[in-house]
Write an enzyme that holds these catalytic residues in place. Sequence first.
Site, PDB file in Angstrom:
ATOM      1  CB  SER A 124      -0.849  -0.035   1.270  1.00  0.00           C
ATOM      2  OG  SER A 124      -1.467   1.210   1.485  1.00  0.00           O
ATOM      3  CE1 TYR A 150      -3.753  -2.543   5.775  1.00  0.00           C
ATOM      4  CE2 TYR A 150      -3.287  -0.232   5.326  1.00  0.00           C
ATOM      5  CZ  TYR A 150      -3.571  -1.502   4.879  1.00  0.00           C
ATOM      6  OH  TYR A 150      -3.676  -1.745   3.523  1.00  0.00           O
ATOM      7  CE  LYS A 154      -1.407  -4.350   3.472  1.00  0.00           C
ATOM      8  NZ  LYS A 154      -1.763  -5.672   2.979  1.00  0.00           N
ATOM      9  CG  ASN A 180      -6.168   6.796  -2.138  1.00  0.00           C
ATOM     10  OD1 ASN A 180      -4.941   6.906  -2.130  1.00  0.00           O
ATOM     11  ND2 ASN A 180      -6.904   7.200  -1.143  1.00  0.00           N
ATOM     12  CG  ASN A 199     -13.447   4.353   8.602  1.00  0.00           C
ATOM     13  OD1 ASN A 199     -14.109   5.034   9.374  1.00  0.00           O
ATOM     14  ND2 ASN A 199     -13.107   3.089   8.855  1.00  0.00           N
ATOM     15  N   PRO A 294      -7.376  14.211  11.528  1.00  0.00           N
ATOM     16  CG  PRO A 294      -7.596  14.038  13.854  1.00  0.00           C
ATOM     17  CD  PRO A 294      -8.386  13.988  12.579  1.00  0.00           C
ATOM     18  N   GLY A 295      -3.967  13.373  10.986  1.00  0.00           N
ATOM     19  CA  GLY A 295      -3.072  12.397  10.358  1.00  0.00           C
ATOM     20  C   GLY A 295      -3.102  12.413   8.838  1.00  0.00           C
ATOM     21  CG  ASP A 296      -6.551  12.756   6.117  1.00  0.00           C
ATOM     22  OD1 ASP A 296      -6.245  11.551   6.094  1.00  0.00           O
ATOM     23  OD2 ASP A 296      -7.717  13.174   6.019  1.00  0.00           O
TER      24      ASP A 296
HETATM   25  P1  NAD Z   1     -11.099  -6.768   1.508  1.00  0.00           P
HETATM   26  O1  NAD Z   1     -11.293  -6.725   2.968  1.00  0.00           O
HETATM   27  O2  NAD Z   1     -12.264  -6.522   0.632  1.00  0.00           O
HETATM   28  O3  NAD Z   1     -10.420  -8.145   1.074  1.00  0.00           O
HETATM   29  C1  NAD Z   1      -9.559  -8.865   1.921  1.00  0.00           C
HETATM   30  C2  NAD Z   1     -10.029 -10.295   1.919  1.00  0.00           C
HETATM   31  O4  NAD Z   1      -9.156 -11.072   2.741  1.00  0.00           O
HETATM   32  C3  NAD Z   1     -11.432 -10.468   2.466  1.00  0.00           C
HETATM   33  O5  NAD Z   1     -12.182 -11.282   1.581  1.00  0.00           O
HETATM   34  C4  NAD Z   1     -11.228 -11.174   3.813  1.00  0.00           C
HETATM   35  O6  NAD Z   1     -12.316 -12.014   4.138  1.00  0.00           O
HETATM   36  C5  NAD Z   1      -9.946 -11.923   3.557  1.00  0.00           C
HETATM   37  N1  NAD Z   1      -9.127 -12.213   4.745  1.00  0.00           N
HETATM   38  C6  NAD Z   1      -8.708 -11.345   5.704  1.00  0.00           C
HETATM   39  N2  NAD Z   1      -7.949 -11.984   6.600  1.00  0.00           N
HETATM   40  C7  NAD Z   1      -7.857 -13.284   6.205  1.00  0.00           C
HETATM   41  C8  NAD Z   1      -7.208 -14.420   6.707  1.00  0.00           C
HETATM   42  N3  NAD Z   1      -6.507 -14.381   7.844  1.00  0.00           N
HETATM   43  N4  NAD Z   1      -7.312 -15.592   6.033  1.00  0.00           N
HETATM   44  C9  NAD Z   1      -8.044 -15.669   4.894  1.00  0.00           C
HETATM   45  N5  NAD Z   1      -8.693 -14.608   4.379  1.00  0.00           N
HETATM   46  C10 NAD Z   1      -8.602 -13.431   5.016  1.00  0.00           C
HETATM   47  O7  NAD Z   1      -9.924  -5.716   1.178  1.00  0.00           O
HETATM   48  P2  NAD Z   1      -9.400  -5.188  -0.221  1.00  0.00           P
HETATM   49  O8  NAD Z   1      -9.727  -3.756  -0.294  1.00  0.00           O
HETATM   50  O9  NAD Z   1      -9.798  -6.092  -1.310  1.00  0.00           O
HETATM   51  O10 NAD Z   1      -7.834  -5.285   0.041  1.00  0.00           O
HETATM   52  C11 NAD Z   1      -7.065  -6.405  -0.358  1.00  0.00           C
HETATM   53  C12 NAD Z   1      -5.622  -6.188   0.076  1.00  0.00           C
HETATM   54  O11 NAD Z   1      -5.135  -4.972  -0.501  1.00  0.00           O
HETATM   55  C13 NAD Z   1      -5.439  -6.047   1.581  1.00  0.00           C
HETATM   56  O12 NAD Z   1      -4.253  -6.716   1.948  1.00  0.00           O
HETATM   57  C14 NAD Z   1      -5.291  -4.561   1.786  1.00  0.00           C
HETATM   58  O13 NAD Z   1      -4.522  -4.257   2.921  1.00  0.00           O
HETATM   59  C15 NAD Z   1      -4.578  -4.149   0.513  1.00  0.00           C
HETATM   60  N6  NAD Z   1      -4.802  -2.752   0.164  1.00  0.00           N
HETATM   61  C16 NAD Z   1      -6.088  -2.295   0.026  1.00  0.00           C
HETATM   62  C17 NAD Z   1      -6.302  -0.961  -0.281  1.00  0.00           C
HETATM   63  C18 NAD Z   1      -7.712  -0.418  -0.415  1.00  0.00           C
HETATM   64  O14 NAD Z   1      -7.894   0.786  -0.364  1.00  0.00           O
HETATM   65  N7  NAD Z   1      -8.732  -1.235  -0.608  1.00  0.00           N
HETATM   66  C19 NAD Z   1      -5.217  -0.099  -0.471  1.00  0.00           C
HETATM   67  C20 NAD Z   1      -3.928  -0.606  -0.335  1.00  0.00           C
HETATM   68  C21 NAD Z   1      -3.728  -1.939  -0.018  1.00  0.00           C
HETATM   69  C1  UD1 Z   2      -6.586   5.447   3.237  1.00  0.00           C
HETATM   70  C2  UD1 Z   2      -5.694   4.830   4.274  1.00  0.00           C
HETATM   71  C3  UD1 Z   2      -4.431   4.299   3.618  1.00  0.00           C
HETATM   72  C4  UD1 Z   2      -4.755   3.355   2.485  1.00  0.00           C
HETATM   73  C5  UD1 Z   2      -5.657   4.099   1.507  1.00  0.00           C
HETATM   74  C6  UD1 Z   2      -6.023   3.198   0.367  1.00  0.00           C
HETATM   75  C7  UD1 Z   2      -6.214   6.153   6.248  1.00  0.00           C
HETATM   76  C8  UD1 Z   2      -5.698   7.155   7.237  1.00  0.00           C
HETATM   77  N1  UD1 Z   2      -5.371   5.822   5.271  1.00  0.00           N
HETATM   78  O1  UD1 Z   2      -5.935   6.560   2.684  1.00  0.00           O
HETATM   79  O2  UD1 Z   2      -3.671   3.615   4.572  1.00  0.00           O
HETATM   80  O3  UD1 Z   2      -3.574   2.951   1.837  1.00  0.00           O
HETATM   81  O4  UD1 Z   2      -6.841   4.526   2.201  1.00  0.00           O
HETATM   82  O5  UD1 Z   2      -7.286   3.391  -0.093  1.00  0.00           O
HETATM   83  O6  UD1 Z   2      -7.308   5.644   6.382  1.00  0.00           O
HETATM   84  N2  UD1 Z   2     -12.189  12.239   3.074  1.00  0.00           N
HETATM   85  C9  UD1 Z   2     -13.169  13.188   3.297  1.00  0.00           C
HETATM   86  N3  UD1 Z   2     -14.344  12.786   3.860  1.00  0.00           N
HETATM   87  C10 UD1 Z   2     -14.604  11.483   4.183  1.00  0.00           C
HETATM   88  C11 UD1 Z   2     -13.598  10.515   3.937  1.00  0.00           C
HETATM   89  C12 UD1 Z   2     -12.399  10.924   3.393  1.00  0.00           C
HETATM   90  O7  UD1 Z   2     -12.976  14.380   3.013  1.00  0.00           O
HETATM   91  O8  UD1 Z   2     -15.692  11.192   4.708  1.00  0.00           O
HETATM   92  C13 UD1 Z   2     -10.916  12.662   2.458  1.00  0.00           C
HETATM   93  C14 UD1 Z   2      -9.711  12.369   3.329  1.00  0.00           C
HETATM   94  O9  UD1 Z   2      -9.425  13.466   4.170  1.00  0.00           O
HETATM   95  C15 UD1 Z   2      -8.626  12.143   2.274  1.00  0.00           C
HETATM   96  C16 UD1 Z   2      -9.377  11.624   1.053  1.00  0.00           C
HETATM   97  O10 UD1 Z   2     -10.741  11.905   1.282  1.00  0.00           O
HETATM   98  O11 UD1 Z   2      -8.069  13.385   1.939  1.00  0.00           O
HETATM   99  C17 UD1 Z   2      -9.198  10.133   0.860  1.00  0.00           C
HETATM  100  O12 UD1 Z   2      -9.495   9.489   2.080  1.00  0.00           O
HETATM  101  P1  UD1 Z   2      -9.552   7.893   2.211  1.00  0.00           P
HETATM  102  O13 UD1 Z   2     -10.456   7.349   1.180  1.00  0.00           O
HETATM  103  O14 UD1 Z   2      -9.851   7.585   3.645  1.00  0.00           O
HETATM  104  O15 UD1 Z   2      -8.089   7.441   1.809  1.00  0.00           O
HETATM  105  P2  UD1 Z   2      -6.664   7.886   2.416  1.00  0.00           P
HETATM  106  O16 UD1 Z   2      -6.809   8.584   3.689  1.00  0.00           O
HETATM  107  O17 UD1 Z   2      -5.920   8.538   1.324  1.00  0.00           O
END
Ligand code: NAD
Ligand code: UD1
Length: 340
Positions: A124, A150, A154, A180, A199, A294-296
């Site tokens: 990520s 989290y 990673k 994203n 979120n 916070p933290g953004d």
């Molecule tokens: P998701 O929650 O939709 O998919 C994750 C899947 O893993 C789910 O189906 C869940 O049931 C399964 N899972 C979790 N823990 C498990 C375990 N211990 N054993 C077997 N299955 C398990 O999430 P996603 O958005 O599809 O994300 C997939 C991967 O990509 C994750 O590792 C996440 O951290 C990473 N990632 C996601 C984002 C994002 O914004 N969605 C961004 C960066 C990285």
């Molecule tokens: C989040 C995760 C990051 C992950 C990424 C992948 C956090 C702090 N970080 O990033 O670890 O890799 O998702 O998708 O959660 N926003 C609003 N209103 C809302 C929600 C979000 O204005 O109700 C804004 C946030 O301030 C941010 C942007 O939208 O500027 C994107 O937010 P979000 O979708 O949560 O993603 P990230 O914070 O970039």
Amino acid sequence: MKLLVTGGAGYIGSHTCVAAFAAGHEITVLDNLCNSSPEALERVERICGKKPRLVVGDIGDRACVRALLDAEKFDATIHFAGLKAVGESVEKPWEYYENNIAGTLVLLDELRRHGVFNFVFSSSATVYGNPDPANLPLREDAPLAALSPYGATKLWLEEMMRAMAKADPRWHFMLLRYFNPVGAHESGLIGEDPGGIPNNLMPYITQVAVGRLKELTIFGRDYPTPDGTCVRDYIHVCDLAEGHVAALAKVADLPGCTAINLGTGCGTSVAQLVASFEKATGRPLPHRYGERRPGDAAACWADATKARELLGWVAKRDCDAMCRDAWRYQSMNPDGYRRG
Ligand code: NAD
Ligand code: UD1
């Protein structure tokens, strides 16, 4: 290739199953369904005409992983399984370390015992921490930092894979750093299905649009960005899925450990994304401006050159497509996979 896809019933995993089927791969999904529904794979079947084999089990359950690897010989693994909510990871750090780190240790150990050394990992952009604006767009060699449990999982797994690759030349690790991911398959059949109040920005927007939530709060309008709202690199989940297929085509040729950004290379502000969404739906989206979250980070986007050069992959879909497809999925499935 014969693929083991952990977490394949989830959001990114299900879209990657569609892209991998289109490329001719065979798929077995290992998922404990802790954050997904088997319905996602039924939907994959409706799109592709075939369904991945689903093994319901945990990556940390050694007996389960071993039995699966004893029974089937895989060419490569795509490892999506993990918990991914930043805020929850602050409240439940142990659960995150156990699930993401301890689980992956078991998985990797069984894979090496079974001679499956091609491994594509869901990393990520969170590993870049709160990036220094001087480092934008972010290249893969930018400084790394973890700002949450989290993010720490990673980063720690990336570090471990770098060390494992150095110690054992049989490993081929690809660390795909997603920016994203948003949007959904253009059929509207699969998409993001977050439980509870989302979120992240896009699922929040779509739930406001469908009437489940009252209004979006845009967190902060006084950032040092062109319109004062935060800038991110939103990437269509189908582009991301195709990035995995491109990575699979190269993983066997790339020994060691290779980190690659998967982003568009373009920054989009929150206000711009809201405007794209309003255009996609043809309706105003109820929103107001609130305090900074916070933290953004003010801004974070990828340098996507390495993905283009090494994988021959570039993201093709723009923000309008991301919004249109997210909206189609949400309106066809107002309650996610539970009804629709
Ligand atoms: P998701 O929650 O939709 O998919 C994750 C899947 O893993 C789910 O189906 C869940 O049931 C399964 N899972 C979790 N823990 C498990 C375990 N211990 N054993 C077997 N299955 C398990 O999430 P996603 O958005 O599809 O994300 C997939 C991967 O990509 C994750 O590792 C996440 O951290 C990473 N990632 C996601 C984002 C994002 O914004 N969605 C961004 C960066 C990285
Ligand atoms: C989040 C995760 C990051 C992950 C990424 C992948 C956090 C702090 N970080 O990033 O670890 O890799 O998702 O998708 O959660 N926003 C609003 N209103 C809302 C929600 C979000 O204005 O109700 C804004 C946030 O301030 C941010 C942007 O939208 O500027 C994107 O937010 P979000 O979708 O949560 O993603 P990230 O914070 O970039």
